[in-house]
Design a protein around this motif. Sequence first.
Motif: not given
Length: 369
Positions: A25-26, A70-71, A340-344, A350-352
């Motif tokens: 993403h970055r 994500t590529g 939480s990891p999977l949600t993260t 799409h976002m940081n």
Amino acid sequence: MNNSHRVVVLGAGYTGMFSAIRLAHRTRRTGVKITLVNPSSRFVERLRMHQIAAGQELADHQIPDLLAGTGVTFVQGTATAIDPETRQVTLDGAETLEYDTLVYALGSSTDTGKVPGADLHAFTLNSPQVAGRFAGRLTEIAERHPSLSVTLISLDEPGAMMGAKARAYLHRALDRLGVTLETGTPVTKVLPDAVELADGRLIHSDACLWTTGVKVSPLAADAGIATDDRGLILVDATLRSVSHPEIHAVGDAAAVRLAWGQIHGTCQSGLPTAQYTADTIARLLRGKAVKPFRFGYFHQPVSLGRRDAVIQFTKADDTPSRWYLTGRAAVAYKETVSGSPLTTYRLSKHMNVTTIVSKGGRATRERVA
């Protein structure tokens, strides 16, 4: 930014997966090539292995599905060698991957090698397959022995890291569940039908689950990368190898020292190292300065079955604070943490998304040599 830069991430556990997705993403639309390597195509939720061992079925999350959009290129294979001089990784199928930057995210596993018989006669939580075999064994035992008895053998008192009130709650829960505690005496041998203690006593066992002690992959040490006596990569304040700065180590694989001491391998500390490393690589590729890694512990969540739990909140150095949570509220809290990891990962496409609850305040402002 160098759009031909090659980043290889070894290990698709909690930290490797987060590193790859966040870095993608970055560095989106820059052409940076990210390759994620893992022996299995299934993403293993290590926080939930005990649920499989207890006979529960978990969702089968496939790594290519988590990486979709994500590529990031996924390569299924086991890294067998690293050549830091040529910057190449060799996989078990003799395939080689070249890198400009390497993220070393090979986590730890239960160490059964120090006690005779543990590797032969005990089960571990190292994989869904092994945990599933233990669950099958429990089913067999339950059919023959409806009044199944459980003994918890520990050198230290269970919950020793917690405050007195949270620890007392944990012990009351173990009593309610009928768990027999055997503490203070080391295990010297695991037999097919018993566990032998240092004082000569034998504790009968139809099934032994081994959850004490961990080890890391010898890959880094074998490659000549600077490691400590446990094989963890020695890193500087930016989590880069002190001997090979193009190698970044995260999670259980890194010997990360802060002013108050060395962080230990947990998802709580691992995800922040992954987040920091992805951001660091992105900044370095843009020629920007990087600040030292800072992290502080926040909690110690412990499940007590599916209907009970205890959460000890902590200071930055992982010592207990006065606050703790129990019962149904703690169960909900623990389930949120475990999921939480999977949600993260999904949001990080799409976002940081930050996983750093605490940077440790004053406790992490000072660096160690």
